[in-house]
Design an enzyme around this catalytic site. Structure first.
Site, PDB file in Angstrom:
ATOM      1  N   THR A   1       0.822  -1.209   0.000  1.00 12.27           N
ATOM      2  CA  THR A   1       0.000   0.000   0.000  1.00 12.27           C
ATOM      3  C   THR A   1       0.859   1.264   0.000  1.00 12.27           C
ATOM      4  O   THR A   1       2.002   1.242   0.477  1.00 12.27           O
ATOM      5  CB  THR A   1      -0.896  -0.001   1.265  1.00 12.27           C
ATOM      6  OG1 THR A   1      -1.487   1.285   1.432  1.00 12.27           O
ATOM      7  CG2 THR A   1      -0.098  -0.303   2.523  1.00 12.27           C
ATOM      8  N   ASP A   2       0.278   2.380  -0.464  1.00 12.92           N
ATOM      9  CA  ASP A   2       0.985   3.665  -0.366  1.00 12.92           C
ATOM     10  C   ASP A   2       0.992   4.184   1.076  1.00 12.92           C
ATOM     11  O   ASP A   2       1.731   5.114   1.398  1.00 12.92           O
ATOM     12  CB  ASP A   2       0.362   4.712  -1.312  1.00 12.92           C
ATOM     13  CG  ASP A   2      -1.091   5.026  -1.026  1.00 12.92           C
ATOM     14  OD1 ASP A   2      -1.700   4.382  -0.146  1.00 12.92           O
ATOM     15  OD2 ASP A   2      -1.651   5.932  -1.692  1.00 12.92           O
ATOM     16  N   GLU A   3       0.191   3.552   1.950  1.00  7.18           N
ATOM     17  CA  GLU A   3       0.126   4.039   3.335  1.00  7.18           C
ATOM     18  C   GLU A   3       1.449   3.835   4.083  1.00  7.18           C
ATOM     19  O   GLU A   3       1.683   4.459   5.111  1.00  7.18           O
ATOM     20  CB  GLU A   3      -1.024   3.366   4.092  1.00  7.18           C
ATOM     21  CG  GLU A   3      -2.364   3.663   3.444  1.00  7.18           C
ATOM     22  CD  GLU A   3      -3.560   3.276   4.306  1.00  7.18           C
ATOM     23  OE1 GLU A   3      -3.438   3.273   5.533  1.00  7.18           O
ATOM     24  OE2 GLU A   3      -4.619   2.982   3.717  1.00  7.18           O
TER      25      GLU A   3
ATOM     26  N   TYR B   1      -2.074  -0.908  10.846  1.00 11.11           N
ATOM     27  CA  TYR B   1      -2.169  -1.546   9.515  1.00 11.11           C
ATOM     28  C   TYR B   1      -0.953  -1.190   8.654  1.00 11.11           C
ATOM     29  O   TYR B   1      -0.253  -2.064   8.144  1.00 11.11           O
ATOM     30  CB  TYR B   1      -3.459  -1.115   8.804  1.00 11.11           C
ATOM     31  CG  TYR B   1      -3.436  -1.398   7.310  1.00 11.11           C
ATOM     32  CD1 TYR B   1      -3.451  -2.711   6.830  1.00 11.11           C
ATOM     33  CD2 TYR B   1      -3.373  -0.357   6.367  1.00 11.11           C
ATOM     34  CE1 TYR B   1      -3.402  -2.985   5.462  1.00 11.11           C
ATOM     35  CE2 TYR B   1      -3.332  -0.620   5.006  1.00 11.11           C
ATOM     36  CZ  TYR B   1      -3.347  -1.930   4.551  1.00 11.11           C
ATOM     37  OH  TYR B   1      -3.287  -2.198   3.203  1.00 11.11           O
TER      38      TYR B   1
ATOM     39  N   LYS C   1       2.161  -3.517   7.174  1.00  9.97           N
ATOM     40  CA  LYS C   1       2.467  -3.661   5.739  1.00  9.97           C
ATOM     41  C   LYS C   1       3.915  -3.216   5.469  1.00  9.97           C
ATOM     42  O   LYS C   1       4.623  -3.827   4.681  1.00  9.97           O
ATOM     43  CB  LYS C   1       1.490  -2.837   4.885  1.00  9.97           C
ATOM     44  CG  LYS C   1       0.066  -3.356   4.872  1.00  9.97           C
ATOM     45  CD  LYS C   1      -0.097  -4.742   4.255  1.00  9.97           C
ATOM     46  CE  LYS C   1       0.175  -4.796   2.778  1.00  9.97           C
ATOM     47  NZ  LYS C   1      -0.190  -6.137   2.222  1.00  9.97           N
TER      48      LYS C   1
HETATM   49  P1  NAD Z   1      -9.392  -7.680   1.568  1.00 11.77           P
HETATM   50  O1  NAD Z   1      -9.463  -7.446   3.045  1.00 11.77           O
HETATM   51  O2  NAD Z   1     -10.589  -7.409   0.732  1.00 11.77           O
HETATM   52  O3  NAD Z   1      -8.978  -9.199   1.295  1.00 11.77           O
HETATM   53  C1  NAD Z   1      -7.965  -9.848   2.006  1.00 11.77           C
HETATM   54  C2  NAD Z   1      -8.094 -11.350   1.757  1.00 11.77           C
HETATM   55  O4  NAD Z   1      -7.057 -12.004   2.483  1.00 11.77           O
HETATM   56  C3  NAD Z   1      -9.423 -11.937   2.241  1.00 11.77           C
HETATM   57  O5  NAD Z   1      -9.965 -12.782   1.256  1.00 11.77           O
HETATM   58  C4  NAD Z   1      -9.028 -12.718   3.483  1.00 11.77           C
HETATM   59  O6  NAD Z   1      -9.865 -13.867   3.725  1.00 11.77           O
HETATM   60  C5  NAD Z   1      -7.608 -13.126   3.150  1.00 11.77           C
HETATM   61  N1  NAD Z   1      -6.800 -13.392   4.343  1.00 11.77           N
HETATM   62  C6  NAD Z   1      -6.707 -12.623   5.471  1.00 11.77           C
HETATM   63  N2  NAD Z   1      -5.884 -13.217   6.355  1.00 11.77           N
HETATM   64  C7  NAD Z   1      -5.436 -14.360   5.769  1.00 11.77           C
HETATM   65  C8  NAD Z   1      -4.552 -15.397   6.174  1.00 11.77           C
HETATM   66  N3  NAD Z   1      -3.964 -15.375   7.383  1.00 11.77           N
HETATM   67  N4  NAD Z   1      -4.302 -16.414   5.327  1.00 11.77           N
HETATM   68  C9  NAD Z   1      -4.903 -16.455   4.093  1.00 11.77           C
HETATM   69  N5  NAD Z   1      -5.764 -15.520   3.673  1.00 11.77           N
HETATM   70  C10 NAD Z   1      -6.021 -14.482   4.495  1.00 11.77           C
HETATM   71  O7  NAD Z   1      -8.136  -6.859   1.067  1.00 11.77           O
HETATM   72  P2  NAD Z   1      -7.924  -6.132  -0.342  1.00 11.77           P
HETATM   73  O8  NAD Z   1      -8.515  -4.790  -0.282  1.00 11.77           O
HETATM   74  O9  NAD Z   1      -8.296  -7.062  -1.420  1.00 11.77           O
HETATM   75  O10 NAD Z   1      -6.338  -5.964  -0.308  1.00 11.77           O
HETATM   76  C11 NAD Z   1      -5.469  -6.930  -0.914  1.00 11.77           C
HETATM   77  C12 NAD Z   1      -4.037  -6.494  -0.685  1.00 11.77           C
HETATM   78  O11 NAD Z   1      -3.822  -5.216  -1.254  1.00 11.77           O
HETATM   79  C13 NAD Z   1      -3.651  -6.376   0.793  1.00 11.77           C
HETATM   80  O12 NAD Z   1      -2.345  -6.874   0.948  1.00 11.77           O
HETATM   81  C14 NAD Z   1      -3.708  -4.894   1.068  1.00 11.77           C
HETATM   82  O13 NAD Z   1      -2.813  -4.528   2.079  1.00 11.77           O
HETATM   83  C15 NAD Z   1      -3.301  -4.319  -0.273  1.00 11.77           C
HETATM   84  N6  NAD Z   1      -3.848  -2.981  -0.567  1.00 11.77           N
HETATM   85  C16 NAD Z   1      -5.191  -2.746  -0.588  1.00 11.77           C
HETATM   86  C17 NAD Z   1      -5.663  -1.460  -0.912  1.00 11.77           C
HETATM   87  C18 NAD Z   1      -7.135  -1.142  -1.013  1.00 11.77           C
HETATM   88  O14 NAD Z   1      -7.487   0.004  -1.304  1.00 11.77           O
HETATM   89  N7  NAD Z   1      -8.036  -2.087  -0.814  1.00 11.77           N
HETATM   90  C19 NAD Z   1      -4.766  -0.431  -1.150  1.00 11.77           C
HETATM   91  C20 NAD Z   1      -3.408  -0.714  -1.103  1.00 11.77           C
HETATM   92  C21 NAD Z   1      -2.970  -1.991  -0.836  1.00 11.77           C
END
Ligand code: NAD
Length: 352
Positions: free
Chosen positions: A133-135, A159, A163
């Protein structure tokens, strides 16, 4: 190619898998723990495809991961599994430390052991793609700067700190052990299949229920918004064409204040689904206490991925947000089912 996706039942992971199955001949194995945020229904468009398989696995389970790597023999790993909601990390950081840090560590260890068994040709082609993430870069409050790939890390929330830790581990496994890793850091995603705890789906669903639309503080926090399907395309490009050891920032070129985002959603809903009393949905906006430690501004400089890999977002915020609102209006049943009773769109993250 055989692609092992972690967290593929989540918001972005499911978009990545839909993208790969629909647009390539690759085989995908999705491993996901299915926490509250993981929903296999998000994959119903492709789950009958013979190139797609799912296994319910916790990425902290070293033994289960070892078996998976031995059986599936991935060419690349796309690691998206994480605890992802800042408000939840304020109330309960433990799960974030466990999954985001310890889970990434166990995945790296298993991937490294597997990678060492490959022949030289396969070793060179293998990729461990870590999605972040950019965070991790912290707050740009009071500046007009943009996050570049060399911006120093300064995470603010449990969070983003978890990350940032995982990013450092991934880099260390490259530098120390030679594991071929790539990292991407992206801005706020939005689009279909987004769990309704996050701002955009929460606002759409609360508005449709005639509930208040909570704005943290004065709503002047700025985020860059990236349509999830643009992001999925970018991730596939990075894992197939990116350079080992590099970081790529992925952004949508859409800086907006939260209040602007909420008002835009209200305007689209006023047009597509007017309230019976003919009042704008904007009347439901309610200002609530700000999130503790809330960063004011994030903004991405996405020139590197544009120049080096030729990726650019296809959606503007205006086109993407309209598609998103329309998707929610047409998929209210999905929204009802994923809120399994444990979460009713209540305020989280105020315990600090
Ligand atoms: P999300 O919360 O929608 O999905 C996360 C998934 O990971 C879920 O399906 C969950 O069941 C699974 N999970 C959680 N813990 C687990 C474990 N211990 N073992 C196996 N599976 C597990 O998240 P997202 O929004 O799809 O984000 C995906 C990735 O992108 C993350 O790494 C997040 O940090 C990163 N990200 C997200 C955003 C955003 O805007 N949503 C922005 C920047 C980065």
């Amino acid at each position: 190619m055989k692609v092992l996706v972690t967290g593929g039942a989540g918001f972005i992971g499911s978009a990545v898998i839909r993208h790969i199955i629909k647009n390539t001949q690759d085989e995908v194995l999705n491993i996901d723990k299915l926490t509250y945020a993981g929903n296999l229904e998000s994959l119903k468009e492709i789950d009958q495809n013979l190139r797609y398989t799912f296994k319910q696995i916790d990425i902290c389970d070293h033994e289960a991961l070892t078996l998976i790597f031995d059986e599936f023999k991935p060419d690349v790993v796309m690691h998206l599994a994480a605890e992802s909601h800042v408000d939840r990390s304020i109330d309960g950081p433990a799960a974030f430390i466990q999954t985001n840090i310890v889970g990434t560590y166990s995945l790296l260890e298993v991937a490294k052991t597997y990678w060492l068994t490959l022949d030289e040709n396969q070793k060179i082609k293998f990729r461990f793609h870590h999605v972040s993430t950019d965070e991790v870069y912290g707050d740009l409050d009071g500046t007009t700067d943009l996050f570049t790939e060399s911006t120093s890390y300064a995470p603010s929330s449990p969070y983003s700190a978890s990350k940032a830790s995982s990013d450092h581990l991934v880099r260390a496994w490259h530098r120390t052990y030679g594991l071929p890793v790539i990292i991407t850091n992206c801005s706020n995603n939005y689009g279909p299949y987004h769990f309704p705890e996050k701002l955009i789906p929460l606002v759409i669903l609360n508005a449709l229920d005639g509930k208040s639309l909570p704005i943290y503080g004065e709503g002047n926090q700025i985020r860059d918004w990236l349509f999830v399907e643009d992001h999925a395309r970018a991730l596939y490009k990075v894992v197939t064409e990116g350079i080992v050891g590099e970081t790529y920032n992925i952004g949508g070129h859409n800086e907006k204040q939260n209040i602007e985002v909420v008002k835009t959603i209200c305007n689209i809903l006023d047009e597509l689904k007017p309230q019976s009393k003919q009042q704008s949905y904007e009347t439901l906006i309610t200002f609530v206490k700000d999130r503790p430690g809330h960063d004011l501004r994030y903004a991405i400089d996405a020139r590197k991925i544009a120049q080096d890999l030729g990726w650019k977002p296809e959606e503007t915020f205006e086109t993407g947000i309209r598609k998103t609102v329309e998707w929610y209006l047409n998929n209210l049943e999905w929204c009802r089912r994923v809120q399994d009773g444990s979460y009713q769109r209540e305020r989280l993250g105020v315990s600090a």
